[in-house]
Design a protein around this motif. Structure first.
Motif, PDB file in Angstrom:
ATOM      1  N   GLY A  75       4.904   7.066   1.693  1.00 44.09           N
ATOM      2  CA  GLY A  75       5.444   6.047   2.360  1.00 44.09           C
ATOM      3  C   GLY A  75       4.804   4.732   1.712  1.00 44.09           C
ATOM      4  N   VAL A  76       5.195   3.574   2.569  1.00 52.16           N
ATOM      5  CA  VAL A  76       4.861   2.527   1.739  1.00 52.16           C
ATOM      6  C   VAL A  76       4.594   1.227   3.344  1.00 52.16           C
ATOM      7  CG1 VAL A  76       5.347   0.511   0.486  1.00 52.16           C
ATOM      8  CG2 VAL A  76       6.278   2.317  -0.178  1.00 52.16           C
ATOM      9  N   ALA A  77       3.445   0.745   2.866  1.00 49.02           N
ATOM     10  CA  ALA A  77       3.137  -0.394   3.845  1.00 49.02           C
ATOM     11  C   ALA A  77       3.054  -1.491   3.561  1.00 49.02           C
ATOM     12  CB  ALA A  77       1.983   0.111   4.726  1.00 49.02           C
ATOM     13  N   VAL A  78       3.749  -2.685   3.855  1.00 50.87           N
ATOM     14  CA  VAL A  78       3.503  -3.986   3.362  1.00 50.87           C
ATOM     15  C   VAL A  78       2.913  -4.718   4.632  1.00 50.87           C
ATOM     16  CG1 VAL A  78       4.565  -6.049   2.567  1.00 50.87           C
ATOM     17  CG2 VAL A  78       5.706  -3.855   2.218  1.00 50.87           C
TER      18      VAL A  78
ATOM     19  N   LYS B 113       7.940   1.756   5.439  1.00 46.53           N
ATOM     20  CA  LYS B 113       9.224   2.486   5.046  1.00 46.53           C
ATOM     21  C   LYS B 113       8.665   3.784   4.194  1.00 46.53           C
ATOM     22  CE  LYS B 113      12.859   2.262   1.622  1.00 46.53           C
ATOM     23  NZ  LYS B 113      12.916   3.988   1.313  1.00 46.53           N
ATOM     24  N   SER B 114       9.677   4.808   4.663  1.00 49.51           N
ATOM     25  CA  SER B 114       9.386   6.050   4.532  1.00 49.51           C
ATOM     26  C   SER B 114      10.444   6.484   3.158  1.00 49.51           C
ATOM     27  CB  SER B 114       9.569   7.037   5.639  1.00 49.51           C
ATOM     28  OG  SER B 114       9.796   8.484   5.182  1.00 49.51           O
ATOM     29  N   TYR B 115      10.111   7.633   2.771  1.00 52.09           N
ATOM     30  CA  TYR B 115      11.030   8.195   1.585  1.00 52.09           C
ATOM     31  C   TYR B 115      11.527   9.588   2.028  1.00 52.09           C
ATOM     32  CZ  TYR B 115      10.454   4.150  -1.636  1.00 52.09           C
ATOM     33  OH  TYR B 115      10.400   2.816  -2.070  1.00 52.09           O
ATOM     34  N   SER B 116      10.977  10.153   3.044  1.00 61.04           N
ATOM     35  CA  SER B 116      11.217  11.264   3.814  1.00 61.04           C
ATOM     36  C   SER B 116      12.661  11.503   3.843  1.00 61.04           C
ATOM     37  CB  SER B 116      10.431  11.691   5.131  1.00 61.04           C
ATOM     38  OG  SER B 116       9.173  11.722   4.805  1.00 61.04           O
ATOM     39  N   LYS B 117      13.478  10.605   4.411  1.00 54.95           N
ATOM     40  CA  LYS B 117      14.896  10.613   4.698  1.00 54.95           C
ATOM     41  C   LYS B 117      15.687  10.670   3.642  1.00 54.95           C
ATOM     42  CE  LYS B 117      14.333  11.088   9.213  1.00 54.95           C
ATOM     43  NZ  LYS B 117      14.552  12.345   9.992  1.00 54.95           N
TER      44      LYS B 117
ATOM     45  N   PHE C 110       0.682  -1.453   0.117  1.00 53.32           N
ATOM     46  CA  PHE C 110       0.172  -0.002   0.152  1.00 53.32           C
ATOM     47  C   PHE C 110       0.798   1.136  -0.051  1.00 53.32           C
ATOM     48  CE2 PHE C 110      -2.732  -3.251   1.562  1.00 53.32           C
ATOM     49  CZ  PHE C 110      -3.860  -2.963   1.191  1.00 53.32           C
ATOM     50  N   ILE C 111       0.536   2.123  -0.805  1.00 49.99           N
ATOM     51  CA  ILE C 111       1.275   3.438  -0.941  1.00 49.99           C
ATOM     52  C   ILE C 111       0.571   4.558  -0.119  1.00 49.99           C
ATOM     53  CG2 ILE C 111       2.391   5.122  -2.325  1.00 49.99           C
ATOM     54  CD1 ILE C 111       3.381   2.489  -3.047  1.00 49.99           C
ATOM     55  N   THR C 112       1.082   5.054   1.145  1.00 44.90           N
ATOM     56  CA  THR C 112       0.328   5.751   1.684  1.00 44.90           C
ATOM     57  C   THR C 112       0.745   7.357   1.748  1.00 44.90           C
ATOM     58  OG1 THR C 112       1.905   5.535   3.623  1.00 44.90           O
ATOM     59  CG2 THR C 112      -0.210   3.932   3.381  1.00 44.90           C
ATOM     60  N   SER C 113       0.299   8.245   2.562  1.00 48.50           N
ATOM     61  CA  SER C 113       0.501   9.846   2.569  1.00 48.50           C
ATOM     62  C   SER C 113       1.541   9.873   3.531  1.00 48.50           C
ATOM     63  CB  SER C 113      -0.542  10.657   2.607  1.00 48.50           C
ATOM     64  OG  SER C 113      -1.567  10.295   1.736  1.00 48.50           O
TER      65      SER C 113
END
Length: 459
Positions: A304-307, A291-295, A155-158
């Motif tokens: 963000g991504v949720a598995v 997992k985040s892509y912010s950093k 899932f792609i999340t905000s």
């Protein structure tokens, strides 16, 4: 000097000349594409393999990067060096990515290409899972993190914040309601749970690790729905769990019917290829991987991504769709272009290399003064931050003020503990915005001010 080195140095001079001719703004707008390998070989009367080696030499020094089916491009921050003439305060407090090494022109190109390629999707609502093409790409990328799952469990999340809110609100198969967090932990997690009226409790995690006795007692006696945990580069401590600790945690979760929410927000900074996430050891569907892509990129991307384990996917998707229908298609599409073109892999390599070099400088400073207790007891971490344990009577406010007067901004771990819980007094030092050449100076100032306060010299 070898032929490929002569070619590489000549290309460096050519890039600098182009920069001076175009100006930095034009470079940011257009970028600099380098000659094709065969053109370079003809120009320098050398073999194709020698030309490729010249580009590889530059790529290893983060001066160029390769885009599949397109060629080589100059890195926007083309000198590839740290900021020697840094004049601003040394900011050990900021946890944001280093804006000086972000390839703005590259990502702007990706946004433009995403708008062109995804015009139809921009005028439609997507799915609760996210952009299908990005999810399939992430499946391959996540395999590098040792996270394997079918597309329907992605899932792609905000941002990861949304994933945490959904997990807190939705019902779990174990029928439990309470959320367990580490103490200290991500500073917004307790307030998020309280705002959603979700009962929360905590378990202490120190530099020595989790309080395993308390953890098992709460798993067995409490109403724990899930345990929110950061196995890798813990925030704020910076420490990582050992393999034995990860396996022990999973066994406890299976025994007491508790789920584990793994926040792997700094996965891209891992240099140890043997450090796998908790998710990779889960065989019973107990771990939710975030997992985040912010950093690694920037917080404003909000991706963000949720598995999820298969048993939770349907409920998670329904709650997510209720909250925002779909995460920004433009952000997803731009990230897809960035990953697919090889830019993400290159940028990750640059960030990993720079941060590792800066952390190594921190470690050298810690090792240089083994008699100084805060340095001697500080954990040797990876990632982007570590902590300095302080005496219980250390006046933190005074210390921070004195450091700021000397041009050093530092943070503490206070906000990572919920009010009313036992706190360990520590400075939190983040290296993402401190030039490597200035770390020694900053650490020296920090040591001097701690020593003064320890000796009672507060003038």
């Amino acid at each position: 000097m070898k032929k490929y080195e002569i070619i590489a140095e000549s290309l460096q001079r050519w890039i600098q000349e182009k920069l001076q001719q175009q100006g930095p703004q034009q470079w940011m707008d257009k970028g600099i594409k380098l000659p094709a390998v065969r053109v370079l070989a003809e120009q320098y009367q050398c073999s194709v393999s020698t030309a490729i080696r010249a580009y590889q030499w530059l790529e290893q020094r983060h001066l160029v990067y390769a885009v599949p089916q397109s060629g080589y491009y100059a890195v926007q921050n083309g000198v590839g060096a740290e900021d020697v003439d840094w004049k601003e305060p040394l900011d050990f407090a900021s946890a944001a990515p280093d804006p000086r090494v972000f390839p703005y022109s590259d990502f702007r190109h990706c946004v433009d290409q995403a708008m062109e390629n995804n015009q139809a999707e921009l005028f439609l609502y997507g799915t609760e899972h996210g952009l299908p093409s990005l999810i399939h790409l992430l499946q391959r990328q996540f395999a590098d993190y040792q996270v394997f799952a079918p597309a329907e469990q992605f899932f792609i999340t905000s941002g990861v914040q949304q994933a945490l809110a959904v997990l807190a609100l939705m019902a779990f198969p174990n029928g439990k309601r309470q959320v367990l967090v580490e103490l200290p932990s991500y500073h917004l997690m307790p307030s998020l749970l309280e705002g959603l009226n979700v009962p929360v409790t905590g378990v202490r995690r120190t530099l020595e690790g989790l309080d395993w006795e308390s953890l098992e007692r709460q798993f067995s006696e409490g109403d724990i729905k899930f345990f929110y945990v950061m196995p890798r580069f813990h925030n704020p401590l910076g420490t990582s769990m050992t393999l034995a600790e990860k396996k022990r945690l999973i066994k406890l979760a299976e025994r007491y019917d508790v789920y584990l929410v793994e926040d792997d927000y700094l996965a891209d900074l891992e240099e140890n290829t043997k450090q796998d996430p908790l998710f990779s050891y889960d065989t019973k569907g107990r771990v939710i991987y975030l997992k985040s892509y912010s950093k690694i990129l920037f917080p404003g991307l909000r991706i963000g991504v949720a598995v999820l384990p298969a048993a939770l996917a349907l409920s998670f998707g329904g709650h997510k769709k209720m909250l925002d229908i779909d995460t920004s298609v433009l952000s997803q599409a731009a990230l897809e272009v960035y990953i697919r073109n090889g830019m993400f892999a290159h940028h990750g390599k640059v960030i990993r290399s720079r941060y590792a070099a800066r952390m190594q400088k921190v470690h050298e400073q810690l090792a240089a003064d083994p008699e100084f207790r805060p340095f001697a007891t500080a954990p040797r971490t990876g990632g982007e931050h570590t902590v300095l344990p302080l005496a219980g009577n250390m006046p933190l406010g005074v210390l921070l003020s004195r450091l700021e007067e000397r041009g050093v901004i530092a943070g503490t771990t206070e906000r990572y503990y919920p009010q009313g819980t036992k706190q360990d007094k520590m400075l939190r030092l983040n290296i993402s915005n401190v030039p490597k050449q200035r770390i020694g100076e900053g650490m020296r100032i920090i040591r001097e001010e701690i020593v003064k306060l320890q000796s009672g010299n507060v003038k």
